[in-house]
Design a protein around this motif. Structure first.
Motif, mmCIF file in Angstrom:
data_model
loop_
_atom_site.group_PDB
_atom_site.id
_atom_site.type_symbol
_atom_site.label_atom_id
_atom_site.label_comp_id
_atom_site.label_asym_id
_atom_site.label_seq_id
_atom_site.Cartn_x
_atom_site.Cartn_y
_atom_site.Cartn_z
ATOM 1 N N ASP A 380 0.829 -1.210 0.000
ATOM 2 C CA ASP A 380 0.000 0.000 0.000
ATOM 3 C C ASP A 380 0.861 1.256 0.000
ATOM 4 O O ASP A 380 0.548 2.236 -0.687
ATOM 5 N N PHE A 381 1.933 1.236 0.782
ATOM 6 C CA PHE A 381 2.808 2.409 0.844
ATOM 7 C C PHE A 381 3.485 2.663 -0.504
ATOM 8 O O PHE A 381 3.565 3.805 -0.967
ATOM 9 N N ILE A 382 3.963 1.593 -1.139
ATOM 10 C CA ILE A 382 4.639 1.769 -2.431
ATOM 11 C C ILE A 382 3.661 2.304 -3.477
ATOM 12 O O ILE A 382 3.999 3.188 -4.269
ATOM 13 N N TYR A 383 2.424 1.798 -3.457
ATOM 14 C CA TYR A 383 1.410 2.284 -4.399
ATOM 15 C C TYR A 383 1.146 3.769 -4.152
ATOM 16 O O TYR A 383 1.022 4.563 -5.096
ATOM 17 N N THR A 384 1.045 4.153 -2.876
ATOM 18 C CA THR A 384 0.842 5.558 -2.518
ATOM 19 C C THR A 384 2.036 6.394 -2.954
ATOM 20 O O THR A 384 1.882 7.497 -3.503
ATOM 21 N N PHE A 385 3.234 5.889 -2.729
ATOM 22 C CA PHE A 385 4.475 6.575 -3.122
ATOM 23 C C PHE A 385 4.510 6.811 -4.628
ATOM 24 O O PHE A 385 4.916 7.886 -5.094
ATOM 25 N N LYS A 386 4.059 5.812 -5.400
ATOM 26 C CA LYS A 386 4.070 5.937 -6.862
ATOM 27 C C LYS A 386 3.084 6.995 -7.355
ATOM 28 O O LYS A 386 3.235 7.526 -8.459
#
Length: 476
Positions: A380-386
């Protein structure tokens, strides 16, 4: 004289017999207390139906319930009326497996008296690698080829019904504990009460990790689950990942995270780790966050890290879906929904991730490295970061989809000694069903390179990730 000797012998024999008899009675009593009545097994089955029907966040949940009901074997067909916890697991887990969600499953029970193989393993693309061992004849890093004339592929096939997940590669991650429990799950034909533990021999074919990788067949004996940690501590094990660590490669700072939660004293240790790392490395130009294999479920782990790299309040909109039912009142309120009555509708709710600057603020370009095993809050964090940064992620596509189940709850059945985890919500972004998280810079990695990484021999993906960061750094 003879009479006194005879009396002494009678006294000794009587004492031994009494001691053994009392010991057997105690063990019999313990055994009886471990048994689970058939009514409790039926209640577990009904819990699975209830949770799937009323809580599981899927439009197809009623269809899934029908599949579970059709697969259920009436307990009246069993000759026994009471079961051991491992037998209950073998009854109910295949039913939950029908859901096909890695976040909905029973954890296999492990009682101190269970017989276990004298080694633990990890499974990578169907290959079984020893991670720890309690015997001299098998070393950490060896590859298991056969156990009692059953090939590894046969064993995997037999154990897969006791796993959960959307595909094989997700399910094989859950084989770790099941492999060690083979004596209980696959080979235990009957249970008996005994005073002394009886070891069982296993013929194991292994490929040695040393020398010429030659194959050999060894005979090992089972241990109890209680004794295994003590026995295995005497032998070398494969390296394990720390919860969090920092290294520096020139002007590139590398943060490597493992799977952990911010509970107990871990939160203070984590905050201290972040503060010290940033205070002493304010001059960093680039940061690589290594989240390979991270399955942490607490988004705050990554939020607290990332807030050191934002210089103003940053808000990212996300979407989640939850069934509007009284069972989910707490989760609905968490996401701002004022529950009035049950409608059984799968609500799509907008929520926000808010990042506030946290001192010390570091002006570095952040990159993220992830692999196919990265999941849950880390994903979830990586998706948000992207959503915030383009072309800053490296690695390989995840096995878990972007729209995965979340908000996990657990329920422990004291009678069956089984713990069930289940989700109450599902991420609901505007992406096609089954879409996984893709990196901006993809690294292809072979099975052998994965095994070498697990063994601590080399780290191909990390080396390639540093090359990507440094090559982009040069172009800038």
């Amino acid at each position: 004289m003879k009479a006194s000797v005879r009396l002494i012998l009678i006294f000794i024999v009587s004492g031994v017999v009494t001691t053994l008899l009392l010991s057997w009675i105690i063990e019999w009593y313990k055994y009886q207390n471990r048994l689970v009545p058939v009514e409790s097994v039926q209640e577990l089955y009904e819990d699975v139906i209830r949770i799937t029907e009323n809580v599981y966040p899927s439009e197809k949940r009623l269809e899934i319930v029908k599949q579970i009901r059709s697969a259920y074997k009436d307990l009246n067909t069993y000759s026994k009326r009471r079961f051991l916890p491992i037998e209950v697991f073998k009854i109910v887990q295949p039913l939950v497996s029908i859901v096909g969600d890695q976040n909905f499953r029973f954890a296999p029970p492990v009682e101190p008296v269970y017989s276990v193989l004298p080694f633990t393993v990890t499974v990578i693309d169907g290959r079984v690698i020893v991670t720890t061992s309690a015997v001299e004849s098998i070393d950490a890093g060896d590859e298991i080829l056969k156990i009692n004339d059953r090939s590894v592929s046969e064993l995997i096939e037999l154990l897969l019904p006791f796993t959960c997940g959307e595909n094989y590669q997700i399910r094989e991650q859950q084989l770790v504990q099941l492999f060690q429990l083979i004596p209980e799950i696959l080979d235990r034909k009957r249970h008996s009460v005994g005073i002394f533990y009886k070891q069982k021999e296993y013929n194991v074919t292994v490929k040695s990790s040393k020398g010429e990788n030659e194959e050999k067949e060894v005979v090992v004996k089972t241990l109890t689950a209680m004794s295994y940690p003590r026995e295995s501590s005497q032998y070398p094990a494969l390296p394990t990942r720390y919860p969090f660590e920092f290294t520096r490669e020139g002007d590139v700072g590398v943060f490597k995270f493992g799977t952990f939660s911010l509970s107990g004293t871990t939160y203070n240790s984590y905050r201290e780790f972040l503060s010290n790392s940033f205070i002493h490395n304010r001059d960093l130009k680039y940061v690589l966050l290594d989240l390979r294999g991270v399955t942490s479920r607490d988004f705050n782990i990554f939020k607290e890290f990332f807030e050191h790299f934002v210089d103003r309040k940053t808000v990212v909109e996300r979407y989640i879906s939850i069934i509007n039912t009284a069972y989910n009142v707490g989760i609905l309120e968490k996401y701002g929904v004022d529950f009035k009555q049950t409608t059984d509708e799968l609500l799509r709710i907008k929520f926000e991730h808010v990042f506030e600057p946290r001192d010390p603020v570091i002006k570095s370009d952040v990159w993220i490295l992830f692999d196919r095993y990265t999941s849950n809050a880390a994903l979830d964090f990586i998706y948000t970061f992207k959503k915030l940064y383009k072309n800053r992620t490296i690695g390989e596509p995840t096995l878990m989809t972007i729209n995965h189940t979340t908000e996990l709850s657990s329920q422990f059945d004291d009678k069956a000694k089984l713990s069930m985890i289940f989700p109450s919500a599902i991420i609901s972004e505007d992406v096609a069903s089954g879409t996984v998280l893709e990196p901006d810079y993809r690294i292809e990695i072979s099975t052998q390179e994965r095994i070498e990484y697990i063994k601590g021999e080399s780290d191909y993906m990390y080396t390639k990730a540093l090359e990507v960061v440094k090559s982009k750094k040069i172009k800038e």
